[in-house]
Motif scaffolding. Structure first.
Motif, short mmCIF file in Angstrom:
data_model
loop_
_atom_site.label_atom_id
_atom_site.label_comp_id
_atom_site.label_asym_id
_atom_site.label_seq_id
_atom_site.Cartn_x
_atom_site.Cartn_y
_atom_site.Cartn_z
N VAL A 193 52.30 86.33 21.48
CA VAL A 193 53.20 87.45 21.18
C VAL A 193 54.27 86.96 20.23
O VAL A 193 55.04 86.06 20.55
CB VAL A 193 53.83 88.01 22.47
N LEU A 194 54.32 87.53 19.04
CA LEU A 194 55.26 87.09 18.03
C LEU A 194 56.60 87.80 18.17
O LEU A 194 56.66 88.99 18.51
CB LEU A 194 54.70 87.35 16.64
N THR A 195 57.65 87.09 17.88
CA THR A 195 58.96 87.72 17.78
C THR A 195 59.01 88.48 16.46
O THR A 195 58.20 88.24 15.56
CB THR A 195 60.08 86.66 17.79
N PRO A 196 59.97 89.40 16.31
CA PRO A 196 60.09 90.11 15.02
C PRO A 196 60.27 89.15 13.85
O PRO A 196 59.76 89.38 12.76
CB PRO A 196 61.34 90.99 15.22
N GLN A 197 61.00 88.04 14.08
CA GLN A 197 61.21 87.06 13.01
C GLN A 197 59.90 86.37 12.62
O GLN A 197 59.64 86.14 11.44
CB GLN A 197 62.23 86.01 13.46
N LYS A 217 57.74 88.72 10.69
CA LYS A 217 58.29 88.89 9.34
C LYS A 217 57.78 87.79 8.42
O LYS A 217 57.54 88.02 7.22
CB LYS A 217 59.81 88.88 9.40
N LEU A 218 57.59 86.57 8.96
CA LEU A 218 57.07 85.47 8.15
C LEU A 218 55.70 85.83 7.56
O LEU A 218 55.39 85.49 6.42
CB LEU A 218 56.94 84.20 9.00
N ILE A 219 54.90 86.50 8.36
CA ILE A 219 53.56 86.88 7.91
C ILE A 219 53.61 88.10 6.99
O ILE A 219 52.98 88.12 5.93
CB ILE A 219 52.65 87.15 9.13
N HIS A 242 53.23 78.72 10.36
CA HIS A 242 54.68 78.75 10.51
C HIS A 242 55.06 79.65 11.68
O HIS A 242 55.92 79.29 12.52
CB HIS A 242 55.31 79.25 9.21
N ALA A 243 54.44 80.81 11.76
CA ALA A 243 54.75 81.75 12.83
C ALA A 243 54.36 81.20 14.20
O ALA A 243 54.98 81.55 15.22
CB ALA A 243 54.03 83.08 12.59
N ASN A 244 53.36 80.33 14.24
CA ASN A 244 52.96 79.71 15.51
C ASN A 244 54.06 78.85 16.09
O ASN A 244 54.08 78.56 17.28
CB ASN A 244 51.69 78.85 15.31
N GLY A 245 54.96 78.38 15.22
CA GLY A 245 56.13 77.67 15.69
C GLY A 245 55.92 76.23 16.11
O GLY A 245 56.77 75.64 16.78
N ILE A 246 54.83 75.62 15.69
CA ILE A 246 54.57 74.24 16.13
C ILE A 246 55.17 73.20 15.18
O ILE A 246 55.25 72.02 15.53
CB ILE A 246 53.05 73.97 16.31
#
Length: 613
Positions: A5-9, A12-14, A225-229
């Motif tokens: 589940v992605l945050t809005p931020q 937005k990256l995608i 990037h959105a995966n946050g790793i």
């Protein structure tokens, strides 16, 4: 659907990703001009560093030079070189000029080089050295469209062949009269324009050119990037072939996030360089982890005595701690104390071999043994296995450090859809899917349907949490004469987990009444074993054919068989006199086994297993 589940931020990256690789690169240079971009070794093993601003200046000149040489939008410029910082500069310059990069492995023989350059319609070639130039000279009559060769280390003739420095000078002069030429070219690139033409090394048949767009690559970087790793403060060590999609997707991720990368494609220098560079992460093929595992375990077994007992105790403690942690269970106080001791005395030394700062490794391009992955996890080294194909711009799924299932290849990237066909084949859909095979419409239609679903050729399953597990290649699954299906890569992976001397196992048994195997051993591990067993100075072949090694491997095969279904067990096997290699055509440049090549080469041995059976 992905359970992430992605945050809005993150979303937005995608959604707001750059329209092209060129724009992504220019954005990175503008945002962080003073941060380190790359570090690389010179001939004396001294490391040098380039900032994003310095890279931007060089790429601007190189891209302008390519425009001045006549490179048009989507025109192909090839790079025939091992992984090095110049490879990356050339690739960035090609894309910033609006061209498309054709990748050529440096190990590719001249006939295949000529085919790739001709089929792709390449007009310019970046050639690493005189060895690569010699291939072009040999086939020059077959390559009338090649107008210029630009070499990194080779000899220039001042005409057809120029140096990279020469190209920069040409570009600098061109920029004097056309100062906005690179910005103009980047602005003209459309998201769906061709960015890269990667010729799959392929485990069978002639390689196919995979057409990959700017949009697909930029999506990859944004999704990771959105995966946050990863963060901008990470440091990557990159040795993977840049001619392979795995190397390219790491480059896209770097442009998106902005972390620094140490670049050196020499496989023999990986361990030494990790100690110097001290990266926080690295991507690798499974063979690298299998070798490291085999080396550590082999060294401990050779030590014997108290050290081996301590190591085995630590393994047991680490395994229990790892399994409880991954299951979300509490860790008993006694186990915590034991694990702290095991970590200080054993596991910290394992991590130190990788520089001591690695947060995780990323494994891709082939299946990783689940036992090897679990061993590393028990030592505090996380390996995030991912999955993708050249046809999917590399990544489609990956595990997350906080959302991990060993033995799986993780969950889909945000924006990527995966489903399993009725016959078990994995199907993928998303913005990263290829636009087709170059000049091969029939092959494209066989792989990519009208709704955008790509047939991967892999058999797999999705669990209730959305994790994908790959069983085997569809074409590699075989059925014994008794009607039982066998997934050879599963058997081979288990063997690599129990045998620290293993390099490769090739399981055979299609339409046979039992399974057999060809086995190769790791040359470095064998050399170490020979040194401590009175066989120093003997050749690899002499050692692996010795009765002692045969007895040792026999024990490992018995251990393997104890973990398999009856119909999967290996009844007969033989150790080959040489390990498989890229040079002999038995491995692809990304270290996958060319199964059919190996089986045909050793047909007499395989047939002998079944003679009279």
């Amino acid at each position: 659907m992905s359970p992430l589940v992605l945050t809005p931020q993150q979303q937005k990256l995608i959604d707001d990703r750059a329209p092209s690789i060129g724009r992504l690169f220019l954005n990175r240079v503008a945002e962080t001009p003073n941060r380190e971009a790359f570090r690389y070794p010179d001939a004396n093993e001294r490391w040098h560093s380039l900032s994003w601003g310095e890279v931007g200046e060089r790429v601007n000149k190189l891209a302008a030079g390519l425009v001045s040489l006549g490179l048009e939008l989507e025109a192909r410029a090839a790079v025939a070189s091992g992984t090095r910082v110049e490879w990356i500069l050339a690739d960035l310059a090609i894309n910033a000029a609006g061209g498309a990069t054709t990748t050529v492995y440096p190990s590719t023989v001249s006939d295949d080089v000529a085919y790739i350059l001709s089929d792709s319609g390449s007009v310019i070639v970046f050639a690493e050295d005189d060895e690569q130039i010699a291939k072009l000279r040999e086939k020059r009559s077959e390559l009338p469209d090649i107008t210029k060769v630009i070499t990194f280390d080779g000899q220039s003739d001042g005409d057809w062949i120029i140096t990279l420095a020469d190209l920069e000078k040409v570009g600098e002069a061109y920029l004097g009269d056309h100062p906005t030429v690179v910005e103009d070219r980047v602005s003209a690139i459309k998201p769906e324009d061709l960015a890269t033409l990667i010729y799959t090394s392929g485990t069978t048949g002639r390689s196919k050119g995979v057409r990959l767009s700017h949009s697909g690559w930029v999506f990859e970087g944004a999704a990771i990037h959105a995966n946050g790793i990863l963060s901008i403060d990470d440091l990557e060590y990159r040795w993977l072939p840049m001619a392979h999609s795995f190397g390219k997707v790491l480059q896209m991720t770097q442009l998106e996030i902005g972390f620094a990368a140490a670049i050196d494609g020499r496989v023999t220098k990986i361990v030494d360089n990790l100690a110097v560079v001290k990266p926080t992460f690295m991507g690798a093929a499974p063979r690298i982890f299998e070798k490291a595992y085999g080396r550590v375990v082999g060294m401990m077994e050779e030590e014997g005595g108290v050290k081996l007992k301590l190591f085995r105790w630590a393994e047991k403690v680490g395994l229990e701690h790892s399994r409880r942690t991954r299951a979300g269970q509490s860790i008993p106080a006694g186990l915590k104390i034991q694990h702290g001791i095991a970590d200080k005395l054993v596991f910290s030394k394992v991590r130190d071999r990788f520089g001591g700062r690695v947060r995780f490794f990323i494994s891709g391009s082939a299946a990783l043994s689940a036992d090897v992955a679990e061993w590393f996890h028990s030592a505090g080294v996380i390996i995030l296995e991912g999955y993708g194909l050249t046809e999917t711009s590399a990544g489609s799924t990956v595990n997350h450090p906080d959302h991990l299932k060993l033995g799986s290849v993780g969950i889909p990237f945000p924006g990527v859809e995966i489903k399993i066909a009725a016959d078990g084949e994995v199907l993928i859909k998303g913005p990263h899917i290829m636009h087709g095979y170059h000049n091969l419409d029939t092959a494209t239609k066989e792989t990519l349907d009208a709704d955008g679903w790509l047939a991967t050729g892999d058999i797999g399953e999705l669990d209730s949490d959305g994790f994908l597990k790959i069983t085997d290649r569809k074409k590699d699954l075989f059925k014994t004469s008794g009607g039982k299906y066998v997934a050879p890569s599963h058997v081979e992976g288990v063997f690599k987990g129990v045998c620290p001397l293993a390099s490769q196992m090739i399981v055979h048994g299609n339409d046979r009444n039992f399974c057999s195997a060809l086995i190769t051993l790791d040359p470095d591990a064998i050399a170490a074993w020979a040194e401590s067993h009175g066989k120093s100075g003997q050749s690899y072949t002499e050692v692996v054919k010795s009765p002692e090694i045969h007895a040792l491997i026999s024990g490992y095969v018995d251990e393997l068989n104890s973990k398999l279904n009856r119909w999967e067990t290996i009844k007969k096997w033989e150790i080959l006199e040489n390990d498989l290699s890229i040079e002999t055509g038995e491995l692809t440049p990304s270290l996958k086994v060319k199964r059919k090549v190996v089986e045909e080469k050793y047909r007499d041995i395989l047939d002998g297993f079944y003679a009279g059976a």
